[in-house]
Structures are given as structure tokens and as C-alpha cells.
Write a protein that holds these residues in place. Sequence first.
Motif, PDB file in Angstrom:
ATOM      1  N   ILE A 173       1.006  43.353 -23.117  1.00 37.01           N
ATOM      2  CA  ILE A 173       0.253  43.396 -21.858  1.00 37.01           C
ATOM      3  C   ILE A 173       0.257  42.024 -21.193  1.00 37.01           C
ATOM      4  CG2 ILE A 173      -2.042  43.015 -22.819  1.00 37.01           C
ATOM      5  CD1 ILE A 173      -3.115  44.952 -20.717  1.00 37.01           C
ATOM      6  N   TYR A 174       0.165  40.964 -21.978  1.00 37.90           N
ATOM      7  CA  TYR A 174       0.224  39.622 -21.400  1.00 37.90           C
ATOM      8  C   TYR A 174       1.592  39.382 -20.750  1.00 37.90           C
ATOM      9  CZ  TYR A 174       0.050  34.587 -20.917  1.00 37.90           C
ATOM     10  OH  TYR A 174       0.092  33.323 -20.390  1.00 37.90           O
ATOM     11  N   TYR A 175       2.635  39.799 -21.438  1.00 37.35           N
ATOM     12  CA  TYR A 175       3.988  39.649 -20.901  1.00 37.35           C
ATOM     13  C   TYR A 175       4.157  40.471 -19.627  1.00 37.35           C
ATOM     14  CZ  TYR A 175       9.081  39.614 -20.761  1.00 37.35           C
ATOM     15  OH  TYR A 175      10.381  39.459 -20.369  1.00 37.35           O
ATOM     16  N   ALA A 176       3.660  41.701 -19.638  1.00 37.56           N
ATOM     17  CA  ALA A 176       3.772  42.553 -18.445  1.00 37.56           C
ATOM     18  C   ALA A 176       3.010  41.954 -17.273  1.00 37.56           C
ATOM     19  CB  ALA A 176       3.253  43.959 -18.750  1.00 37.56           C
ATOM     20  N   GLN A 177       1.876  41.336 -17.546  1.00 42.08           N
ATOM     21  CA  GLN A 177       1.082  40.751 -16.476  1.00 42.08           C
ATOM     22  C   GLN A 177       1.735  39.506 -15.887  1.00 42.08           C
ATOM     23  OE1 GLN A 177      -2.912  39.986 -17.834  1.00 42.08           O
ATOM     24  NE2 GLN A 177      -3.466  42.136 -17.737  1.00 42.08           N
ATOM     25  N   ASN A 178       2.455  38.755 -16.694  1.00 38.76           N
ATOM     26  CA  ASN A 178       2.962  37.471 -16.229  1.00 38.76           C
ATOM     27  C   ASN A 178       4.457  37.428 -15.956  1.00 38.76           C
ATOM     28  OD1 ASN A 178       0.502  35.838 -16.305  1.00 38.76           O
ATOM     29  ND2 ASN A 178       0.522  36.431 -18.439  1.00 38.76           N
ATOM     30  N   VAL A 179       5.249  38.294 -16.586  1.00 40.23           N
ATOM     31  CA  VAL A 179       6.697  38.196 -16.462  1.00 40.23           C
ATOM     32  C   VAL A 179       7.348  39.531 -16.091  1.00 40.23           C
ATOM     33  CG1 VAL A 179       8.806  37.529 -17.704  1.00 40.23           C
ATOM     34  CG2 VAL A 179       6.680  36.365 -18.198  1.00 40.23           C
ATOM     35  N   GLY A 180       6.708  40.638 -16.384  1.00 34.37           N
ATOM     36  CA  GLY A 180       7.331  41.954 -16.294  1.00 34.37           C
ATOM     37  C   GLY A 180       8.008  42.270 -14.975  1.00 34.37           C
ATOM     38  N   ASP A 181       7.312  42.087 -13.854  1.00 32.90           N
ATOM     39  CA  ASP A 181       7.898  42.422 -12.564  1.00 32.90           C
ATOM     40  C   ASP A 181       9.049  41.495 -12.201  1.00 32.90           C
ATOM     41  OD1 ASP A 181       6.344  44.603 -12.110  1.00 32.90           O
ATOM     42  OD2 ASP A 181       4.944  43.607 -10.767  1.00 32.90           O
ATOM     43  N   ASP A 182       8.914  40.219 -12.550  1.00 27.72           N
ATOM     44  CA  ASP A 182      10.001  39.282 -12.267  1.00 27.72           C
ATOM     45  C   ASP A 182      11.265  39.671 -13.023  1.00 27.72           C
ATOM     46  OD1 ASP A 182       8.333  37.814 -10.643  1.00 27.72           O
ATOM     47  OD2 ASP A 182       7.733  36.442 -12.239  1.00 27.72           O
ATOM     48  N   GLU A 183      11.094  40.093 -14.272  1.00 30.65           N
ATOM     49  CA  GLU A 183      12.248  40.498 -15.066  1.00 30.65           C
ATOM     50  C   GLU A 183      12.869  41.783 -14.513  1.00 30.65           C
ATOM     51  OE1 GLU A 183      12.263  42.205 -19.308  1.00 30.65           O
ATOM     52  OE2 GLU A 183      12.460  40.030 -19.508  1.00 30.65           O
ATOM     53  N   ALA A 184      12.037  42.727 -14.110  1.00 28.97           N
ATOM     54  CA  ALA A 184      12.554  43.975 -13.540  1.00 28.97           C
ATOM     55  C   ALA A 184      13.321  43.696 -12.255  1.00 28.97           C
ATOM     56  CB  ALA A 184      11.408  44.950 -13.270  1.00 28.97           C
ATOM     57  N   LEU A 185      12.800  42.777 -11.464  1.00 24.18           N
ATOM     58  CA  LEU A 185      13.482  42.417 -10.218  1.00 24.18           C
ATOM     59  C   LEU A 185      14.816  41.741 -10.503  1.00 24.18           C
ATOM     60  CD1 LEU A 185      12.972  42.528  -7.177  1.00 24.18           C
ATOM     61  CD2 LEU A 185      11.994  40.242  -7.337  1.00 24.18           C
TER      62      LEU A 185
END
Length: 190
Positions: free
Chosen positions: A25-37
Motif C-alpha cells: 500500500i505504501y508503494y502504491a501510494q507513492n510510486v504505483g501510478d508513476d510506474e504504470a504511466l
Amino acid sequence: MIQTMLVLAVIFIGVAFAVYQVYDIYYAQNVGDDEALAMREGASRASAAESAFAALRGVFPERLVSAAQRDETLSRNPEPLLRRRKSIVLEQGVKIRYLSLWTGRPVAHDWRKALLIVVLVDCLVAMFLGGLSLYTVAYEVPGATFAWMNDPVVILVLLALVILLTHAVAKLDLYLHDLYRIGRLNRYLA
């Protein structure tokens, strides 16, 4: 004895998974969208965002896309718009279709910190249950009220419920945060 060892091994795996969920959840909050993009294009962040906005132009009216480009967070990362495109309704501003017959305003408060605290508490509960299961191997918790603590299967079931709750909270966090970010577009559409 073998059943107890198997249950304890599953409890250990469950506790490890609960700790992983905190990281997730911490990773999704801080990095997840950037990685998906970045994975969407495999190119620079700016070109990936432009590609995402090109996809948005095919789905939304231009005024919504230009409002998203003016928003500080959505201009860098339009992933919430792409994820929730089927739920967004443009009626005198941005509204969200929560259910097929229910359309309302987007979430106005960022619930991210509170939900992260819930996940952390769930992880601590999972670690307590794991430690309790090891404690009850050597010692018995006295008292009729706490008799459930001496049964590893009960602890395993409670641990499974905590893990499911944590998973549900993580999904709720992503959903509410997307709606919060989308709701900020109303500032630019008014």
C-alpha cells in the motif's frame, strides 16, 4: 502435532503477507501510478503523460482534459482519470457514478493517511496474532475468556480476516484517492 506445525507455518506465511501488504500500500501510494504511466509508454514521463492525455481526448470532452492538464497532480499523472473513466459524469462539473442509479459528488477529503494507519494497525494485529500463536505452543493463556487464544486454528482464521480487511482497505484507498483527485477538477471547470 503435524497439524499444529502446519497451522503455525501458515500463520507465519500470513504474518509475512500482512507485513508485505504494508509495503504494497505504501508503494502504491507513492510510486504505483508513476510506474504504470512509465510502463504504458516505456518512454519519458512527459511523453507518457501526453500519450495518456491523447487517450483521454478520445473519451472525455476537451474541457475536462484541459482542466486535468491544469491540475498539478493530474497533469503529471492522469492515471486516475484513465482508471475511473467509466464512473466519471460531466454534469455541471465532475460527478461520479458510484452505482448504476447513484451519481454524486466526488470525495472531498483525502483519506489516504487514515487508511494507511488502518493498514499499519492491521499489520500490528497480525504480528500480535503470530506471536500469540508461538507463545501458546509453550504456554497456555489462562482463563475461560481467553481460551480462544490457545487454539492455533482460531488464530489462523483471525489472521485471515485481518489480511482480507487489509486488502479491502488498500483497494478502498486507491478508489477514494482517485475520486479525490478527480474531484479537484471542479476547481478548474467552474
